[in-house]
Design a protein around this motif. Structure first.
Motif, PDB file in Angstrom:
ATOM      1  N   VAL A 171      49.160  47.936  37.455  1.00 31.15           N
ATOM      2  CA  VAL A 171      50.456  47.652  36.821  1.00 31.15           C
ATOM      3  C   VAL A 171      50.330  46.437  35.905  1.00 31.15           C
ATOM      4  O   VAL A 171      50.906  46.423  34.807  1.00 31.15           O
ATOM      5  N   MET A 172      49.569  45.421  36.317  1.00 32.95           N
ATOM      6  CA  MET A 172      49.357  44.251  35.464  1.00 32.95           C
ATOM      7  C   MET A 172      48.631  44.656  34.184  1.00 32.95           C
ATOM      8  O   MET A 172      48.991  44.209  33.086  1.00 32.95           O
ATOM      9  N   ALA A 173      47.644  45.509  34.299  1.00 30.46           N
ATOM     10  CA  ALA A 173      46.932  45.993  33.109  1.00 30.46           C
ATOM     11  C   ALA A 173      47.885  46.759  32.193  1.00 30.46           C
ATOM     12  O   ALA A 173      47.813  46.629  30.965  1.00 30.46           O
ATOM     13  N   GLN A 174      48.782  47.507  32.792  1.00 23.23           N
ATOM     14  CA  GLN A 174      49.766  48.251  32.000  1.00 23.23           C
ATOM     15  C   GLN A 174      50.649  47.283  31.215  1.00 23.23           C
ATOM     16  O   GLN A 174      50.905  47.489  30.029  1.00 23.23           O
ATOM     17  N   LEU A 175      51.101  46.213  31.874  1.00 21.23           N
ATOM     18  CA  LEU A 175      51.972  45.238  31.208  1.00 21.23           C
ATOM     19  C   LEU A 175      51.251  44.530  30.067  1.00 21.23           C
ATOM     20  O   LEU A 175      51.831  44.293  29.011  1.00 21.23           O
ATOM     21  N   THR A 176      49.999  44.201  30.268  1.00 22.87           N
ATOM     22  CA  THR A 176      49.277  43.410  29.261  1.00 22.87           C
ATOM     23  C   THR A 176      48.714  44.253  28.116  1.00 22.87           C
ATOM     24  O   THR A 176      48.356  43.702  27.071  1.00 22.87           O
ATOM     25  N   THR A 177      48.659  45.563  28.276  1.00 22.80           N
ATOM     26  CA  THR A 177      48.065  46.398  27.215  1.00 22.80           C
ATOM     27  C   THR A 177      49.070  47.315  26.516  1.00 22.80           C
ATOM     28  O   THR A 177      48.712  47.941  25.517  1.00 22.80           O
ATOM     29  N   ILE A 178      50.280  47.400  27.014  1.00 21.80           N
ATOM     30  CA  ILE A 178      51.260  48.304  26.410  1.00 21.80           C
ATOM     31  C   ILE A 178      51.559  47.875  24.965  1.00 21.80           C
ATOM     32  O   ILE A 178      51.571  46.687  24.649  1.00 21.80           O
ATOM     33  N   LYS A 179      51.747  48.847  24.099  1.00 16.37           N
ATOM     34  CA  LYS A 179      52.039  48.579  22.687  1.00 16.37           C
ATOM     35  C   LYS A 179      53.296  49.351  22.272  1.00 16.37           C
ATOM     36  O   LYS A 179      53.533  50.473  22.723  1.00 16.37           O
ATOM     37  N   TYR A 180      54.074  48.724  21.403  1.00 18.49           N
ATOM     38  CA  TYR A 180      55.264  49.380  20.861  1.00 18.49           C
ATOM     39  C   TYR A 180      54.808  50.428  19.865  1.00 18.49           C
ATOM     40  O   TYR A 180      54.097  50.137  18.905  1.00 18.49           O
ATOM     41  N   ASN A 181      55.199  51.699  20.092  1.00 17.93           N
ATOM     42  CA  ASN A 181      54.697  52.795  19.253  1.00 17.93           C
ATOM     43  C   ASN A 181      55.789  53.524  18.474  1.00 17.93           C
ATOM     44  O   ASN A 181      55.545  54.581  17.914  1.00 17.93           O
ATOM     45  N   ARG A 182      56.974  53.008  18.462  1.00 13.53           N
ATOM     46  CA  ARG A 182      58.115  53.549  17.713  1.00 13.53           C
ATOM     47  C   ARG A 182      58.594  54.918  18.203  1.00 13.53           C
ATOM     48  O   ARG A 182      59.426  55.541  17.568  1.00 13.53           O
ATOM     49  N   LEU A 183      58.051  55.419  19.300  1.00 11.26           N
ATOM     50  CA  LEU A 183      58.525  56.687  19.840  1.00 11.26           C
ATOM     51  C   LEU A 183      59.865  56.505  20.545  1.00 11.26           C
ATOM     52  O   LEU A 183      60.582  57.470  20.775  1.00 11.26           O
ATOM     53  N   LYS A 184      60.163  55.283  20.880  1.00  9.03           N
ATOM     54  CA  LYS A 184      61.452  54.952  21.473  1.00  9.03           C
ATOM     55  C   LYS A 184      61.972  53.709  20.763  1.00  9.03           C
ATOM     56  O   LYS A 184      61.259  53.071  19.985  1.00  9.03           O
ATOM     57  N   SER A 185      63.206  53.368  21.052  1.00  9.98           N
ATOM     58  CA  SER A 185      63.790  52.206  20.385  1.00  9.98           C
ATOM     59  C   SER A 185      63.159  50.918  20.901  1.00  9.98           C
ATOM     60  O   SER A 185      62.537  50.893  21.969  1.00  9.98           O
ATOM     61  N   MET A 186      63.346  49.845  20.146  1.00 12.90           N
ATOM     62  CA  MET A 186      62.836  48.531  20.557  1.00 12.90           C
ATOM     63  C   MET A 186      63.479  48.133  21.883  1.00 12.90           C
ATOM     64  O   MET A 186      62.810  47.593  22.772  1.00 12.90           O
ATOM     65  N   HIS A 187      64.754  48.422  22.013  1.00  4.60           N
ATOM     66  CA  HIS A 187      65.477  48.117  23.256  1.00  4.60           C
ATOM     67  C   HIS A 187      64.826  48.830  24.447  1.00  4.60           C
ATOM     68  O   HIS A 187      64.581  48.207  25.489  1.00  4.60           O
ATOM     69  N   GLU A 188      64.518  50.107  24.301  1.00  2.00           N
ATOM     70  CA  GLU A 188      63.872  50.867  25.382  1.00  2.00           C
ATOM     71  C   GLU A 188      62.486  50.302  25.702  1.00  2.00           C
ATOM     72  O   GLU A 188      62.086  50.253  26.868  1.00  2.00           O
ATOM     73  N   HIS A 189      61.767  49.866  24.682  1.00  2.00           N
ATOM     74  CA  HIS A 189      60.439  49.276  24.880  1.00  2.00           C
ATOM     75  C   HIS A 189      60.545  47.994  25.708  1.00  2.00           C
ATOM     76  O   HIS A 189      59.774  47.787  26.652  1.00  2.00           O
TER      77      HIS A 189
END
Length: 184
Positions: A118-136
């Motif tokens: 889960v920590m790796a998920q938090l540190t590597t996730i990237k905003y990909n515009r498939l959802k809104s900024m708010h959802e990200h």
């Protein structure tokens, strides 16, 4: 009155996530909360009282009865909220505190492994515009909350930094502006 207690216990248990072997921290937190609401937590807090004897007073008898009820219903509650495939791997004991401790010991390493994932998920996730900024941002906040249930608290300033780092390069001016304001 007994039927009402049974229905309440079942309703509370059905609102707890099912322990599947990978979610001990979250499951344990919910179990303790619900048993507390039901006032059945005594057996998880206290060791089994000494046996009742002929010289036991009324207060000792009442405490013993309360502990036995708490223990019996706590065991039922926990067993109702564990996936069937997991139940067979858990040592059968008639003591709720021992049962919870056994589950904790049995699945602690899995929980720690999950925390790393889960920590790796938090540190590597990237905003990909498939959802809104708010959802990200909500998704990243949810990941941080999940880490907290696994025993790793993510400071708000770190979370903000992780969110900023997840944004694409065109958000660079926004990141710079935020860092400038933050440092004042």
């Amino acid at each position: 009155m007994k039927y009402f207690a049974a229905i309440t216990l079942h309703l509370q248990a059905s609102s707890v996530i099912v322990f599947n072997g990978l979610n001990f921290s979250e499951w344990c937190e919910q179990v303790k909360f619900h048993l507390g609401v039901l006032e059945l937590y005594l057996a998880l807090l206290e060791d089994k009282p000494t046996a009742i004897t002929d010289i036991s007073n009324e207060q000792e008898k009442l405490y013993h009865k309360q502990w036995e009820r708490s223990n019996r219903l706590s065991l039922m509650f926990m067993r109702m909220t564990i996936a069937n495939k997991i139940k067979t791997t858990i040592s059968q004991t008639e003591n709720a505190k021992e049962y919870l401790n056994f589950v904790k010991e049995r699945f602690r390493s899995i929980d720690k492994s999950l925390a790393g994932t889960v920590m790796a998920q938090l540190t590597t996730i990237k905003y990909n515009r498939l959802k809104s900024m708010h959802e990200h941002i909500i998704e990243m906040s949810d990941i941080a909350a999940r880490l907290k249930t696994l025993g790793i608290a993510v400071d708000d300033s770190f979370l903000v930094q992780f969110i900023l780092n997840s944004l694409p390069p065109e958000y660079g001016p926004f990141q710079t502006n935020y860092n400038t304001i933050k440092d004042k």
